[in-house]
Design a protein around this motif. Sequence first.
Motif, mmCIF file in Angstrom:
data_model
loop_
_atom_site.group_PDB
_atom_site.id
_atom_site.type_symbol
_atom_site.label_atom_id
_atom_site.label_comp_id
_atom_site.label_asym_id
_atom_site.label_seq_id
_atom_site.Cartn_x
_atom_site.Cartn_y
_atom_site.Cartn_z
ATOM 1 N N GLY A 178 43.083 31.266 44.817
ATOM 2 C CA GLY A 178 44.099 30.345 43.112
ATOM 3 C C GLY A 178 43.813 28.842 43.136
ATOM 4 O O GLY A 178 43.689 27.618 41.895
ATOM 5 N N GLN A 179 41.958 29.129 42.872
ATOM 6 C CA GLN A 179 41.375 27.980 42.044
ATOM 7 C C GLN A 179 41.513 28.076 40.646
ATOM 8 O O GLN A 179 41.616 29.212 40.286
ATOM 9 N N GLY A 180 41.019 27.549 39.903
ATOM 10 C CA GLY A 180 40.877 26.846 38.373
ATOM 11 C C GLY A 180 39.580 27.399 37.658
ATOM 12 O O GLY A 180 38.016 27.431 38.517
ATOM 13 N N ASP A 201 40.137 45.741 44.648
ATOM 14 C CA ASP A 201 41.363 46.069 45.149
ATOM 15 C C ASP A 201 41.487 47.119 43.612
ATOM 16 O O ASP A 201 41.799 48.149 44.248
ATOM 17 N N ASP A 202 41.730 46.578 42.798
ATOM 18 C CA ASP A 202 41.661 47.465 41.162
ATOM 19 C C ASP A 202 40.781 47.046 40.493
ATOM 20 O O ASP A 202 41.273 47.426 39.312
ATOM 21 N N GLY A 203 39.663 46.030 40.310
ATOM 22 C CA GLY A 203 38.941 46.028 39.406
ATOM 23 C C GLY A 203 39.718 45.096 38.750
ATOM 24 O O GLY A 203 39.227 45.094 37.050
ATOM 25 N N THR A 204 40.774 43.446 39.085
ATOM 26 C CA THR A 204 40.974 43.032 38.109
ATOM 27 C C THR A 204 40.803 41.792 38.129
ATOM 28 O O THR A 204 40.804 41.781 39.802
ATOM 29 N N LEU A 205 41.564 40.537 37.695
ATOM 30 C CA LEU A 205 41.823 39.385 37.782
ATOM 31 C C LEU A 205 43.234 39.176 37.488
ATOM 32 O O LEU A 205 43.199 39.503 35.969
ATOM 33 N N LEU A 206 43.919 38.113 38.246
ATOM 34 C CA LEU A 206 44.686 38.528 37.904
ATOM 35 C C LEU A 206 44.842 36.086 37.393
ATOM 36 O O LEU A 206 44.947 35.595 38.082
ATOM 37 N N LEU A 207 45.065 35.635 36.163
ATOM 38 C CA LEU A 207 45.764 34.996 35.562
ATOM 39 C C LEU A 207 46.850 34.598 35.437
ATOM 40 O O LEU A 207 47.901 34.863 35.212
ATOM 41 N N VAL A 208 46.712 32.809 36.097
ATOM 42 C CA VAL A 208 48.087 32.241 36.490
ATOM 43 C C VAL A 208 47.906 31.200 36.011
ATOM 44 O O VAL A 208 47.451 30.023 36.178
ATOM 45 N N SER A 209 48.872 30.959 34.910
ATOM 46 C CA SER A 209 49.263 29.776 34.185
ATOM 47 C C SER A 209 49.383 28.586 35.408
ATOM 48 O O SER A 209 50.221 28.669 36.143
ATOM 49 N N LEU A 210 49.082 26.830 35.053
ATOM 50 C CA LEU A 210 50.846 26.406 36.138
ATOM 51 C C LEU A 210 52.083 25.810 35.390
ATOM 52 O O LEU A 210 52.584 25.374 35.763
ATOM 53 N N ASN A 211 51.899 26.223 33.873
ATOM 54 C CA ASN A 211 53.245 25.488 33.232
ATOM 55 C C ASN A 211 53.872 27.099 33.973
ATOM 56 O O ASN A 211 53.211 28.808 33.200
ATOM 57 N N SER A 212 55.070 26.993 33.875
ATOM 58 C CA SER A 212 55.933 28.196 34.796
ATOM 59 C C SER A 212 56.053 29.216 33.427
ATOM 60 O O SER A 212 57.065 30.318 33.367
ATOM 61 N N ILE A 213 56.612 28.632 32.378
ATOM 62 C CA ILE A 213 56.795 29.752 30.852
ATOM 63 C C ILE A 213 56.147 30.825 30.559
ATOM 64 O O ILE A 213 56.491 31.074 29.691
ATOM 65 N N TYR A 214 54.636 30.178 31.062
ATOM 66 C CA TYR A 214 53.722 31.089 30.443
ATOM 67 C C TYR A 214 53.758 31.953 32.058
ATOM 68 O O TYR A 214 53.834 32.208 33.073
#
Length: 244
Positions: A178-180, A201-214
């Motif tokens: 949850g950090q930037g 878990d599966d060797g990945t990072l999940l990248l999440v935008s603050l703008n919910s349209i992305y």
Amino acid sequence: MKNFFGANLKVLRERKKRSQQQLADFMGIKRSILNNYEHGISNPSIENLLLISDYFNININTLLSVDFRKLSASQLSELEKGLDVHIKGSRLRILATTVNEKNEDNLELVSVKAKAGYTGGYGDPEFIAKLPSYNFPFLPKDKKHRAFQISGDSMLPIRDRSWIACHYIDDWFTIQNGQGYVIITKDDGVVFKRVYNRIKDDGTLLLVSLNSIYQPYEVKITDVLEVWKFALKFSDHMIEEIAG
């Protein structure tokens, strides 16, 4: 090849705030022998070389072949934490950086324009040396910082063309959910996202935008080149004169 062992031993000892006598007592040798090591008058036995390597957690090849006097505080800290490619056998490396006249890390500026070449030049000292740089005394000296210019609206309220300072993350397992972070990848280049750590878990990072349209998306950790943790946002006009 030049041997930097003596000078490096003195650098490491002084950074640990140990006297020659204290280190000599630990090794079971006379202080005069340790003094001779530091001044290049004599060389340690294999047994003592191994003992020093273990004590400082630094590979023997690095102790002999890298001039620690030319490394910045953050680079030395990286080595002292055991993040040495010779020890880990991993992709960890000594970060390409620039320093000021006091051998303190500069803050290099990676503009939107420079991002295009960053994925190819991030490990090239000559490329990094050509980036605009500045020394910000308020940034912690024990971490390596770099400034990135944000493009797009995916991280609103941080606006397009804003500048952020980030510090280098050498151990990707420490990425906090949850950090930037600024993530540099082979295919996507330089992106700023909120990150969720799925390496174990599966060797990945999940990248999440603050703008919910992305939409969130995953990147394989094997595709990641560098990770920088968000530290602060500069005011809109603070870096304009420096960055050009």
